[in-house]
Each structure stands twice: as structure tokens, then as C-alpha cells.
Write a protein that holds these residues in place. Structure first.
Motif, mmCIF file in Angstrom:
data_model
loop_
_atom_site.group_PDB
_atom_site.id
_atom_site.type_symbol
_atom_site.label_atom_id
_atom_site.label_comp_id
_atom_site.label_asym_id
_atom_site.label_seq_id
_atom_site.Cartn_x
_atom_site.Cartn_y
_atom_site.Cartn_z
ATOM 1 N N THR A 54 36.922 75.501 68.040
ATOM 2 C CA THR A 54 36.200 75.514 66.770
ATOM 3 C C THR A 54 35.063 76.525 66.820
ATOM 4 N N LEU A 55 34.567 76.855 65.657
ATOM 5 C CA LEU A 55 33.428 77.760 65.565
ATOM 6 C C LEU A 55 32.209 77.139 66.234
ATOM 7 N N LYS A 56 32.004 75.860 66.057
ATOM 8 C CA LYS A 56 30.868 75.156 66.683
ATOM 9 C C LYS A 56 30.948 75.266 68.196
ATOM 10 N N GLN A 57 32.115 75.041 68.766
ATOM 11 C CA GLN A 57 32.286 75.165 70.211
ATOM 12 C C GLN A 57 31.989 76.590 70.667
ATOM 13 N N ALA A 58 32.410 77.568 69.893
ATOM 14 C CA ALA A 58 32.166 78.969 70.247
ATOM 15 C C ALA A 58 30.674 79.277 70.234
ATOM 16 N N VAL A 59 29.977 78.822 69.209
ATOM 17 C CA VAL A 59 28.538 79.065 69.106
ATOM 18 C C VAL A 59 27.807 78.371 70.254
ATOM 19 N N ASP A 60 28.172 77.121 70.544
ATOM 20 C CA ASP A 60 27.545 76.389 71.647
ATOM 21 C C ASP A 60 27.822 77.067 72.987
ATOM 22 N N ALA A 61 29.047 77.521 73.182
ATOM 23 C CA ALA A 61 29.413 78.199 74.433
ATOM 24 C C ALA A 61 28.606 79.480 74.605
ATOM 25 N N LEU A 62 28.438 80.232 73.536
ATOM 26 C CA LEU A 62 27.654 81.469 73.609
ATOM 27 C C LEU A 62 26.191 81.182 73.929
ATOM 28 N N ARG A 71 38.022 83.476 36.349
ATOM 29 C CA ARG A 71 37.369 82.304 35.726
ATOM 30 C C ARG A 71 38.014 80.993 36.173
ATOM 31 N N GLU A 72 38.331 80.868 37.487
ATOM 32 C CA GLU A 72 38.955 79.665 38.037
ATOM 33 C C GLU A 72 37.915 78.900 38.861
ATOM 34 N N GLN A 73 37.269 77.924 38.211
ATOM 35 C CA GLN A 73 36.183 77.196 38.863
ATOM 36 C C GLN A 73 36.631 76.417 40.097
ATOM 37 N N ALA A 74 37.778 75.801 40.045
ATOM 38 C CA ALA A 74 38.255 75.011 41.187
ATOM 39 C C ALA A 74 38.454 75.908 42.408
ATOM 40 N N ARG A 75 39.026 77.055 42.195
ATOM 41 C CA ARG A 75 39.258 78.028 43.281
ATOM 42 C C ARG A 75 37.926 78.515 43.861
ATOM 43 N N ILE A 76 36.974 78.758 42.977
ATOM 44 C CA ILE A 76 35.648 79.196 43.409
ATOM 45 C C ILE A 76 34.990 78.120 44.267
ATOM 46 N N ARG A 77 35.003 76.889 43.778
ATOM 47 C CA ARG A 77 34.344 75.794 44.493
ATOM 48 C C ARG A 77 35.007 75.501 45.843
ATOM 49 N N GLU A 78 36.301 75.426 45.848
ATOM 50 C CA GLU A 78 37.032 75.107 47.086
ATOM 51 C C GLU A 78 36.785 76.158 48.170
ATOM 52 N N ASN A 79 36.956 77.401 47.816
ATOM 53 C CA ASN A 79 36.780 78.472 48.791
ATOM 54 C C ASN A 79 35.307 78.725 49.113
ATOM 55 N N GLY A 80 34.451 78.551 48.130
ATOM 56 C CA GLY A 80 33.016 78.713 48.362
ATOM 57 C C GLY A 80 32.487 77.674 49.342
ATOM 58 N N GLN A 81 32.917 76.425 49.173
ATOM 59 C CA GLN A 81 32.488 75.367 50.095
ATOM 60 C C GLN A 81 33.032 75.609 51.512
ATOM 61 N N ALA A 82 34.278 76.038 51.615
ATOM 62 C CA ALA A 82 34.877 76.317 52.925
ATOM 63 C C ALA A 82 34.111 77.439 53.631
ATOM 64 N N TYR A 83 33.762 78.459 52.870
ATOM 65 C CA TYR A 83 32.980 79.567 53.432
ATOM 66 C C TYR A 83 31.615 79.064 53.897
ATOM 67 N N LEU A 84 30.917 78.321 53.044
ATOM 68 C CA LEU A 84 29.567 77.870 53.364
ATOM 69 C C LEU A 84 29.541 76.962 54.593
ATOM 70 N N GLU A 85 30.547 76.112 54.748
ATOM 71 C CA GLU A 85 30.603 75.247 55.940
ATOM 72 C C GLU A 85 30.675 76.086 57.211
ATOM 73 N N ARG A 86 31.508 77.098 57.195
ATOM 74 C CA ARG A 86 31.669 77.947 58.387
ATOM 75 C C ARG A 86 30.420 78.780 58.653
ATOM 76 N N LYS A 100 27.337 78.237 57.837
ATOM 77 C CA LYS A 100 26.219 77.416 58.304
ATOM 78 C C LYS A 100 26.306 77.174 59.803
ATOM 79 N N THR A 101 27.509 76.939 60.290
ATOM 80 C CA THR A 101 27.697 76.743 61.734
ATOM 81 C C THR A 101 27.309 77.995 62.486
ATOM 82 N N LEU A 102 27.699 79.127 61.981
ATOM 83 C CA LEU A 102 27.402 80.403 62.636
ATOM 84 C C LEU A 102 25.924 80.739 62.600
ATOM 85 N N MET A 103 25.242 80.368 61.527
ATOM 86 C CA MET A 103 23.842 80.753 61.326
ATOM 87 C C MET A 103 22.839 79.811 61.991
#
Length: 135
Positions: free
Chosen positions: A47-55, A114-129, A131-134
Motif C-alpha cells: 500500500t501507499l501507507k506502507q511505502a511512506v512508512d518504509a521510506l 458535467r458528471e457529478q458522480a464521476r467527479i465525486r468518486e474519482n476526486g475522493q479516490a485521489y484525495l485519499e491517496r 493525503k497519505t502521501l502528504m
């Protein structure tokens, strides 16, 4: 003359003690990092979290080792292990960055379409990742 020599030695004594204390603290810090490293050896980086912790852990230990005036054979063996894991962690982060780019592109495309569901789904997935990196 003898009193002057004694006075100089007494004046320098605190400097020697401070240097010895600093070296002891560095040794303890290095030992703690090596202990943490040994506990983390062999754990996969999935996972990204494991990678960040390992680094974080390995970068700290690499920094301590590189600050030494001279590296021992043991130090070099540890550095070889560290850099192998660092390379694996960086590869995982690179993979995750690719996924983040895809999510951001989907958000951009969703906004254009103008597809709100697509924006929200992908936006949340991006933000979760991200945040872990930052962290």
C-alpha cells in the motif's frame, strides 16, 4: 605552567563530555533505528501507507549512517538492505502516482462532461491517496 595546563584541561573537559554525550545519543538513535528496521524486515510493500512508512524509517537510518565519518562493512550491508527497500517503496509510490493521475484526469473529464458522480468518486479516490502521501 603546570597550573595553566590543568586550567586548560579543566576548561576543555566539558567539551569532551558534551562530545561523548552527543556520540552516545547518536549511537542510541542509530540502535533504535536498526531495531525498527529489523522488526520491519521482510514485510511486503502493498500500500501507499506502507511505502511512506518504509521510506520514513529507512531514510532516517540512511541519514544517520551517512553522517558517520567512516562506514563499516556492517554499515554497508545495512545500506544495501535499506536501498533495496527504498527502491521497492519508491516503485510503489510511482505506481500510486499513476493511479492518482488517472483519478485527476477522470475528475477533469467529468467536470467537462458535467458528471457529478464521476467527479465525486474519482476526486475522493485521489484525495485519499494524496493525503497519505502528504503526511
Amino acid at each position: 605552567m603546570k597550573h595553566l595546563t590543568v586550567a586548560i584541561l579543566l576548561a576543555l573537559l566539558p567539551l569532551g563530555i558534551a562530545q561523548a554525550q552527543e556520540e552516545a545519543q547518536e549511537q542510541m538513535h542509530e540502535e533504535e533505528l536498526v531495531e525498527q528496521l529489523e522488526q520491519a524486515q521482510g514485510q511486503p510493500i502493498d500500500t501507499l501507507k506502507q511505502a511512506v512508512d518504509a521510506l520514513e524509517l529507512r531514510n532516517d537510518l540512511l541519514d544517520v549512517l551517512l553522517s558517520k565519518n567512516e562506514l563499516t562493512e556492517g554499515d554497508m550491508a545495512i545500506i544495501q538492505q535499506l536501498t533495496e527497500t527504498i527502491d521497492n517503496a519508491l516503485a510503489k509510490i510511482d505506481e500510486e502516482l499513476g493511479i492518482m493521475r488517472e483519478h485527476v484526469q477522470e475528475v477533469r473529464s467529468g467536470a467537462g462532461d458535467r458528471e457529478q458522480a464521476r467527479i465525486r468518486e474519482n476526486g475522493q479516490a485521489y484525495l485519499e491517496r494524496i493525503k497519505t502521501l502528504m503526511q
